[in-house]
Motif scaffolding. Structure first.
Motif, PDB file in Angstrom:
ATOM      1  N   LEU A  72     -18.348 -37.934  -8.787  1.00 18.16           N
ATOM      2  CA  LEU A  72     -16.940 -37.570  -8.956  1.00 18.16           C
ATOM      3  C   LEU A  72     -16.032 -38.772  -8.701  1.00 18.16           C
ATOM      4  N   ALA A  73     -16.361 -39.551  -7.695  1.00 15.67           N
ATOM      5  CA  ALA A  73     -15.548 -40.742  -7.396  1.00 15.67           C
ATOM      6  C   ALA A  73     -15.549 -41.710  -8.569  1.00 15.67           C
ATOM      7  N   GLN A  74     -16.709 -41.898  -9.200  1.00 14.15           N
ATOM      8  CA  GLN A  74     -16.797 -42.793 -10.355  1.00 14.15           C
ATOM      9  C   GLN A  74     -16.029 -42.223 -11.550  1.00 14.15           C
ATOM     10  N   LEU A  75     -16.129 -40.935 -11.759  1.00 15.51           N
ATOM     11  CA  LEU A  75     -15.393 -40.311 -12.858  1.00 15.51           C
ATOM     12  C   LEU A  75     -13.883 -40.507 -12.673  1.00 15.51           C
ATOM     13  N   LYS A  76     -13.420 -40.298 -11.465  1.00 12.47           N
ATOM     14  CA  LYS A  76     -11.985 -40.428 -11.199  1.00 12.47           C
ATOM     15  C   LYS A  76     -11.525 -41.874 -11.362  1.00 12.47           C
ATOM     16  N   SER A  77     -12.323 -42.809 -10.890  1.00 13.50           N
ATOM     17  CA  SER A  77     -11.909 -44.215 -10.973  1.00 13.50           C
ATOM     18  C   SER A  77     -11.962 -44.740 -12.407  1.00 13.50           C
ATOM     19  N   ASN A  78     -12.749 -44.068 -13.259  1.00 16.10           N
ATOM     20  CA  ASN A  78     -12.864 -44.482 -14.658  1.00 16.10           C
ATOM     21  C   ASN A  78     -12.138 -43.530 -15.610  1.00 16.10           C
ATOM     22  N   GLN A  82     -19.154 -27.863  -9.162  1.00 11.44           N
ATOM     23  CA  GLN A  82     -17.954 -27.297  -9.777  1.00 11.44           C
ATOM     24  C   GLN A  82     -16.826 -28.308  -9.888  1.00 11.44           C
ATOM     25  N   ARG A  83     -16.745 -29.216  -8.934  1.00 11.67           N
ATOM     26  CA  ARG A  83     -15.680 -30.224  -8.984  1.00 11.67           C
ATOM     27  C   ARG A  83     -15.831 -31.145 -10.194  1.00 11.67           C
ATOM     28  N   ILE A  84     -17.085 -31.461 -10.537  1.00 12.96           N
ATOM     29  CA  ILE A  84     -17.345 -32.320 -11.685  1.00 12.96           C
ATOM     30  C   ILE A  84     -17.079 -31.572 -12.979  1.00 12.96           C
ATOM     31  N   VAL A  85     -17.508 -30.320 -13.026  1.00  9.91           N
ATOM     32  CA  VAL A  85     -17.232 -29.491 -14.203  1.00  9.91           C
ATOM     33  C   VAL A  85     -15.728 -29.368 -14.399  1.00  9.91           C
ATOM     34  N   ASP A  86     -14.994 -29.150 -13.319  1.00  4.22           N
ATOM     35  CA  ASP A  86     -13.535 -29.026 -13.409  1.00  4.22           C
ATOM     36  C   ASP A  86     -12.886 -30.335 -13.860  1.00  4.22           C
ATOM     37  N   PHE A  87     -13.442 -31.461 -13.442  1.00  2.86           N
ATOM     38  CA  PHE A  87     -12.909 -32.752 -13.892  1.00  2.86           C
ATOM     39  C   PHE A  87     -12.971 -32.844 -15.417  1.00  2.86           C
ATOM     40  N   PHE A  88     -14.117 -32.506 -15.994  1.00  5.83           N
ATOM     41  CA  PHE A  88     -14.255 -32.558 -17.451  1.00  5.83           C
ATOM     42  C   PHE A  88     -13.353 -31.514 -18.122  1.00  5.83           C
ATOM     43  N   LYS A  89     -13.318 -30.331 -17.553  1.00  7.96           N
ATOM     44  CA  LYS A  89     -12.506 -29.261 -18.137  1.00  7.96           C
ATOM     45  C   LYS A  89     -11.037 -29.667 -18.225  1.00  7.96           C
ATOM     46  N   GLU A  90     -10.528 -30.202 -17.142  1.00  6.25           N
ATOM     47  CA  GLU A  90      -9.107 -30.551 -17.090  1.00  6.25           C
ATOM     48  C   GLU A  90      -8.812 -31.846 -17.845  1.00  6.25           C
ATOM     49  N   SER A  91      -9.663 -32.839 -17.689  1.00  5.18           N
ATOM     50  CA  SER A  91      -9.410 -34.135 -18.317  1.00  5.18           C
ATOM     51  C   SER A  91      -9.514 -34.066 -19.836  1.00  5.18           C
ATOM     52  N   LEU A  92     -10.494 -33.306 -20.330  1.00  7.17           N
ATOM     53  CA  LEU A  92     -10.730 -33.224 -21.772  1.00  7.17           C
ATOM     54  C   LEU A  92     -10.095 -31.998 -22.399  1.00  7.17           C
ATOM     55  N   ASN A  93      -9.311 -31.268 -21.590  1.00  2.00           N
ATOM     56  CA  ASN A  93      -8.513 -30.139 -22.079  1.00  2.00           C
ATOM     57  C   ASN A  93      -9.382 -29.062 -22.752  1.00  2.00           C
TER      58      ASN A  93
END
Length: 276
Positions: free
Chosen positions: A13-19, A94-105
């Motif tokens: 998750l940290a890498q996803l957020k930083s990138n 779930q946090r990673i799934v939510d990152f993709f859900k929100e970031s990629l709409n």
């Protein structure tokens, strides 16, 4: 240092957020054809080496060999070292799934606890995966497959080894984009009616190891998407194999129209114990 599933998810998750900026730029730039992006150096090197060193051998995996593909898969995760289950399910946090859900709409997004067609992939010399479209749905045919996550863990893998992901954004009559199966690289690819992709034949006496996950949604990525089985084609130079694979896909699609969930259950599912 030993890492558990939650700690691995923290690192991802940290890498996803930083990138995030680069992820969005790459995905939006390619979204009109086959949306994709990749992140290098996803996890600490010592952790990735531990994952790689605990991969099962091909003798302990399931062989899939036909005109369509030649590879080994492993999905009954309680047979293998716990770190392999931890890395797979870290991507389902779930946090990673939510990152993709929100970031990629994406309106809805779900990981696949059953590992339907997911898990571990091992490919050695002469192994390949012909151009194909992934099955459009989950095992119950209730949700749409929308993202393919591929995490490569083989040290020192080189482009000229083969075994690289090929995506065909302009169809099989055009040149593919080759994405190297580089150590510690995560590739995320959208899956829909036009997401043709393949894995080039491996030409060295070594095994390329990959951790595979899929995400599903209540709706397809594209409104024109329709149900389809995994659909294979030949590479452009395979003039004889291509019509055979095309006919094979049509027959399997016809059977699925008659038998909605297939004649036999797809065995590529993690069958967990009741206590799990």
């Amino acid at each position: 240092m030993d890492y558990n599933k939650s700690e691995i998810a923290d690192l991802i998750l940290a890498q996803l957020k930083s990138n995030k900026k680069e992820i969005l730029a790459s995905y939006m730039d390619s979204e009109h054809s086959i949306g994709y992006f990749f992140i290098d150096d996803l996890l600490p090197k010592e952790l990735v080496l531990d994952i790689y060193q605990n991969f099962p051998s091909v003798k302990d995996a399931v062989l899939k060999k036909s005109l369509r593909e030649f590879k080994y898969v492993a999905y009954q995760m309680d047979k293998y070292h716990p770190i392999l289950q931890d890395i797979i399910y870290a991507f389902q946090d779930q946090r990673i799934v939510d990152f993709f859900k929100e970031s990629l709409n994406i309106s809805s997004l779900f990981p696949d606890d059953n590992l339907y067609a997911g898990g571990l992939s091992l490919m050695g010399k002469n192994n390949f995966l012909n151009p194909h479209l992934d099955n459009s749905h989950d095992k119950n045919r209730s949700r749409w497959r929308v993202f393919n996550l591929l995490y490569y863990v083989t040290p020192d893998w080189k482009l000229n080894n083969g075994g690289n992901l090929e995506i065909w954004p302009n169809g099989l009559k055009s040149e593919p984009i080759t994405i190297e199966s580089k150590f510690n690289r995560l590739v995320v690819m959208a899956t829909h009616q036009k997401s043709w992709h393949s894995v080039s034949k491996i030409c060295v006496d070594s095994v390329r190891c990959c951790v595979s996950n899929y995400y599903f949604s209540d709706s397809p990525l594209r409104s024109q998407d329709r149900f389809h089985v995994t659909t294979f084609r030949g590479w452009p130079k395979q003039k004889i194999i291509d019509p055979i694979l095309t006919a094979d896909s049509k027959v399997r699609m016809l059977l699925r129209k008659i038998f909605k969930k297939g004649i036999v259950e797809n065995p590529h599912v993690y069958k967990k114990k009741q206590s799990d």
